[in-house]
Design an enzyme around this catalytic site. Structure first.
Site, short mmCIF file in Angstrom:
data_model
loop_
_atom_site.label_atom_id
_atom_site.label_comp_id
_atom_site.label_asym_id
_atom_site.label_seq_id
_atom_site.Cartn_x
_atom_site.Cartn_y
_atom_site.Cartn_z
N SER A 35 56.42 44.81 39.70
CA SER A 35 56.12 45.98 39.04
C SER A 35 57.16 46.77 38.46
CB SER A 35 55.55 47.26 40.11
OG SER A 35 54.27 46.93 40.41
N GLY A 74 47.79 41.94 35.75
CA GLY A 74 47.16 43.04 35.17
C GLY A 74 48.39 43.78 34.68
N ASP A 124 47.64 48.58 47.06
CA ASP A 124 48.08 47.17 47.26
C ASP A 124 48.34 46.83 48.75
OD1 ASP A 124 47.90 46.97 44.59
OD2 ASP A 124 50.00 46.36 44.09
N ARG A 180 47.01 38.52 47.77
CA ARG A 180 47.04 39.43 48.65
C ARG A 180 46.11 39.02 49.78
NH1 ARG A 180 51.13 42.49 47.13
NH2 ARG A 180 51.13 43.13 45.16
O1 LIG Z 1 51.65 49.72 37.52
C1 LIG Z 1 51.75 48.85 38.59
O2 LIG Z 1 52.83 48.01 38.63
C2 LIG Z 1 50.74 48.53 39.59
C3 LIG Z 1 49.68 49.62 39.57
C4 LIG Z 1 48.53 49.14 40.52
O3 LIG Z 1 47.36 48.93 39.93
P1 LIG Z 1 46.26 50.20 39.52
O4 LIG Z 1 46.95 51.39 38.78
O5 LIG Z 1 45.37 49.58 38.57
O6 LIG Z 1 45.59 50.64 40.80
C5 LIG Z 1 48.67 48.16 41.56
O7 LIG Z 1 47.45 47.98 42.09
C6 LIG Z 1 49.19 47.04 40.87
O8 LIG Z 1 49.55 46.00 41.89
C7 LIG Z 1 50.68 47.35 40.09
C1 LIG Z 2 46.54 44.37 41.76
C2 LIG Z 2 47.75 43.78 41.84
O1 LIG Z 2 48.29 43.15 40.51
P1 LIG Z 2 47.85 43.49 38.95
O2 LIG Z 2 46.56 44.56 38.75
O3 LIG Z 2 49.03 43.95 38.15
O4 LIG Z 2 47.13 42.21 38.55
C3 LIG Z 2 48.55 43.28 42.84
O5 LIG Z 2 49.21 42.64 42.77
O6 LIG Z 2 47.76 43.62 44.03
#
Ligand SMILES: O=C(O)C1=C[C@@H](OP(=O)(O)O)[C@@H](O)[C@H](O)C1
Ligand SMILES: C=C(OP(=O)(O)O)C(=O)O
Length: 427
Positions: A23, A70, A305, A381
């Protein structure tokens, strides 16, 4: 491929160099790019999600495949909207099912040129960079904070900055705060102007040195390992076959007390499951201390997470639980609510969900499969949270174990360093 994982036969004394936070790495890379910086951020994660980000930002590719990341998908969508050139950004099949309409609509309102190259509302996207003129928008805060982080980081390079009004309840708020912290570290200015509005001031970013800290989400699997070892020790003592009172320790390197990461809250929750955290000058030292609670209730809206870690840990420790705030789990790497229920059933635990946002277990059991094989659903995970089950069971088989590389490339190597045995079968 499948891994069969067995727990160490002797007490664990391990020092683990955790991976860097993906992140933080992915935010630092976007901010560095927006700053046109020369000083590459130090200690970037070596995981897939950060590698795809590095690749997307290097050499100006026209076709960007961010695979399952993501953060990379969302952050780059905003970044490319203000970066000259026309590009397609896509990802895995699952990424093409993870919604992005809220972010695309927000960017379009600001003047961005984005088209859906596949299904409306989902990646792939065709993005043509342009100068955005808008400076104020409302968007839902209850689907993914990544949309908000993406807009915030981009906001400081807009001529008038950006004001965001978030509607609905805000999920994953610590990740928004993490973004604000990094914006600040890179010389930008942004702040909460009310409970649900954020102002980003214009002025861009500076080329600054930056070092990424270790990943607290990855740390959670080591806390889990210790919690389960503690459980087994107590059980053995009850059965009067003491293993000796040699104390087990895991030292996790590169974590700090005042972390930027919301998942550092895991340390406090694990203290209720019998794991004590002591900060050292190079990280944290985990030891066993105290008696675990008999039931765990927690709102996880800030720490999505960690849901898999705590759900699996509590079942294996026989601790009934009710975890709320899990509404984002359905749109992550897999539908994590369904995946947890299905895989825990294989181990004999009947976990239930309510309204797609609560997971609960009151101790209900069913017959476990003889040789359960844990499916991982392309979700790192799932693999990492289920592998420690071998501490309670004779062993555990994890299908497609290579999924861990999304965030923690060396997970299996690190387990081996701590004394776990891992054998490889073709599956
Ligand atoms: O901004 C980030 O680095 C993240 C935000 C979270 O997602 P959401 O905001 O979609 O819950 C988390 O679950 C993801 O692994 C990393
Ligand atoms: C939700 C996760 O990642 P991302 O949404 O960035 O794919 C994660 O790492 O658990």
């Amino acid at each position: 491929m499948r891994y069969t994982v067995s727990a160490p036969g002797t007490p664990i004394h391990a020092a683990i160099q955790l991976p860097a936070s993906k992140s933080i790495s992915n935010r630092a890379l976007i901010l560095h790019a927006l700053a046109h910086g020369k000083q590459t951020p130090c200690n970037l994660s070596d995981c897939d999600d950060t590698r795809v980000m590095v690749r997307a930002l290097q050499g100006n590719p026209e076709h960007i495949d961010i695979m399952a990341a993501g953060t990379a998908m969302r952050f780059l969508t905003a970044y490319l909207s203000v970066t000259p050139g026309s590009r397609i950004i896509t990802g895995t099949q699952r990424m093409q099912q993870r919604p992005i309409r809220i972010l695309v609509d927000s960017l379009r309102l600001l003047g961005a040129k984005i088209d859906y190259a596949g299904q409306e509302g989902f990646p792939p996207l065709r993005i043509t960079g342009t100068e955005l003129q808008g400076d104020e928008i409302s968007l839902a805060g209850n689907v993914s904070s990544q949309y908000i982080s993406a807009l915030l980081m981009m906001g400081a390079v807009l001529p008038n900055g950006l004001r965001l009004h978030l509607t609905g309840s805000i999920i994953s708020r610590p990740y928004i705060n993490l973004t604000l912290q990094l914006i600040h570290d890179f010389g930008g200015r942004a702040e909460w102007s009310s409970e649900n509005s954020i102002t980003v001031y214009p002025g861009g970013y500076r080329d600054v040195p930056f070092t990424v800290e270790s990943d607290w989400s990855a740390a959670s699997y080591w806390y889990q390992i210790l919690a389960l070892r503690g459980n087994e020790e107590r059980r053995m003592k009850d059965e009067e076959s003491p293993k000796g009172d040699e104390h087990e320790t895991v030292e996790l390197l590169g974590l700090f007390p005042r972390s930027y990461q919301g998942d550092s809250r895991g340390a406090e929750i694990f203290s209720r499951l019998g794991v004590h955290t002591e900060y050292t000058d190079r990280g944290v030292r985990l030891t066993l201390a105290g008696t675990p609670v008999s039931r765990l209730e927690e709102d996880m809206v800030d720490i999505p997470d960690l849901a898999q870690t705590f759900v699996v840990t509590c079942c294996l420790m026989d601790i009934p639980f009710r975890f709320t705030g899990l509404q984002s789990l359905k749109i992550k790497e897999t539908d994590r609510i369904a995946a947890l229920i299905t895989e825990l059933r294989k181990l004999g635990y009947l976990v239930r969900s309510e309204q797609d946002s609560v997971l609960l277990w009151d101790g209900e059991r069913c017959p476990a499969e003889n040789t359960p094989i844990i499916s991982t659903y392309e979700d790192h995970r799932m693999a990492m949270a289920f592998a420690p089950a071998c501490i309670v069971l004779p062993q555990i088989v994890i299908d497609e174990p290579q999924v861990v590389s999304k965030s923690y490339l060396a997970y299996w190597e690190d387990l081996k360093k701590a004394g776990f045995t891992i054998s490889n079968e073709q599956g």
